[in-house]
Design a protein around this motif. Structure first.
Motif, mmCIF file in Angstrom:
data_model
loop_
_atom_site.group_PDB
_atom_site.id
_atom_site.type_symbol
_atom_site.label_atom_id
_atom_site.label_comp_id
_atom_site.label_asym_id
_atom_site.label_seq_id
_atom_site.Cartn_x
_atom_site.Cartn_y
_atom_site.Cartn_z
ATOM 1 N N ARG A 182 -47.356 -2.795 19.588
ATOM 2 C CA ARG A 182 -48.469 -2.939 20.534
ATOM 3 C C ARG A 182 -49.311 -4.163 20.209
ATOM 4 N N ARG A 201 -48.345 -6.924 18.749
ATOM 5 C CA ARG A 201 -47.597 -8.122 19.159
ATOM 6 C C ARG A 201 -47.686 -8.325 20.665
ATOM 7 N N ARG A 202 -47.545 -7.237 21.395
ATOM 8 C CA ARG A 202 -47.612 -7.334 22.852
ATOM 9 C C ARG A 202 -49.014 -7.727 23.315
ATOM 10 N N THR A 243 -47.119 -11.804 22.971
ATOM 11 C CA THR A 243 -45.770 -12.084 22.504
ATOM 12 C C THR A 243 -44.772 -11.238 23.289
ATOM 13 N N ALA A 244 -43.784 -11.883 23.849
ATOM 14 C CA ALA A 244 -42.702 -11.145 24.512
ATOM 15 C C ALA A 244 -41.863 -10.487 23.424
ATOM 16 N N LEU A 245 -41.590 -9.222 23.591
ATOM 17 C CA LEU A 245 -40.862 -8.479 22.562
ATOM 18 C C LEU A 245 -39.365 -8.509 22.822
#
Length: 148
Positions: free
Chosen positions: A101, A103-104, A108-110
């Motif tokens: 979560r 990172r998102r 950032t595209a996961l």
């Protein structure tokens, strides 16, 4: 109840309606050639949804203690319902979902590579950041635990 017939192996997985993946850790060989005794140590997901039939199966195994490694929120959602056994709370807060979560949230595209990296980091940190919980478990298993 000690298992007395070393030539036969009991079922590893016990089919419990309220606890998936409940299994016996007996039978695994150690480096010195000895084996873990059957019907002594088990592992499972949480024990918060046990049925009466499940509880009877676990009573038949002589289950005395349940070590609950779930984080606070997860534990509150389904408390251990194994009456007559000691439930010992050794919380390890989940980090995988929180890390993904974060990172998102940073935009950032996961990717699957990101998920793999987060999983690896999380499992490493389980050991590094939760030494006290694991030490308490192993002290109990070795019979050297202090009073809870």
């Amino acid at each position: 109840m000690p298992y007395s017939n070393p030539s036969a192996s009991p079922a590893r997985h016990l089919d419990l309606a309220g606890a998936s993946n409940f299994r016996d850790l007996g039978g695994y060989r150690a480096k010195d050639g000895r084996s873990v005794r059957w019907r002594q140590i088990f592992r499972s997901n949480h024990l918060g949804h046990l049925t009466e039939a499940d509880i009877e199966v676990l009573r038949g195994l002589g289950l005395k203690s349940a070590f609950d490694f779930r984080g606070t929120e997860e534990r509150m959602a389904a408390m251990c319902c194994l009456r007559g056994s000691q439930s010992i709370r050794l919380p390890i807060e989940p980090t995988v979902v929180a890390a993904l979560r974060a990172r998102r949230a940073n935009g950032t595209a996961l990717s699957s590579g990101d998920a793999l990296e987060v999983m690896r980091d999380s499992y490493r940190s389980y050991v590094r950041q939760n030494t006290t919980s694991f030490r308490a478990l192993f002290a109990h298993l070795l019979g050297t635990a202090h009073r809870w």
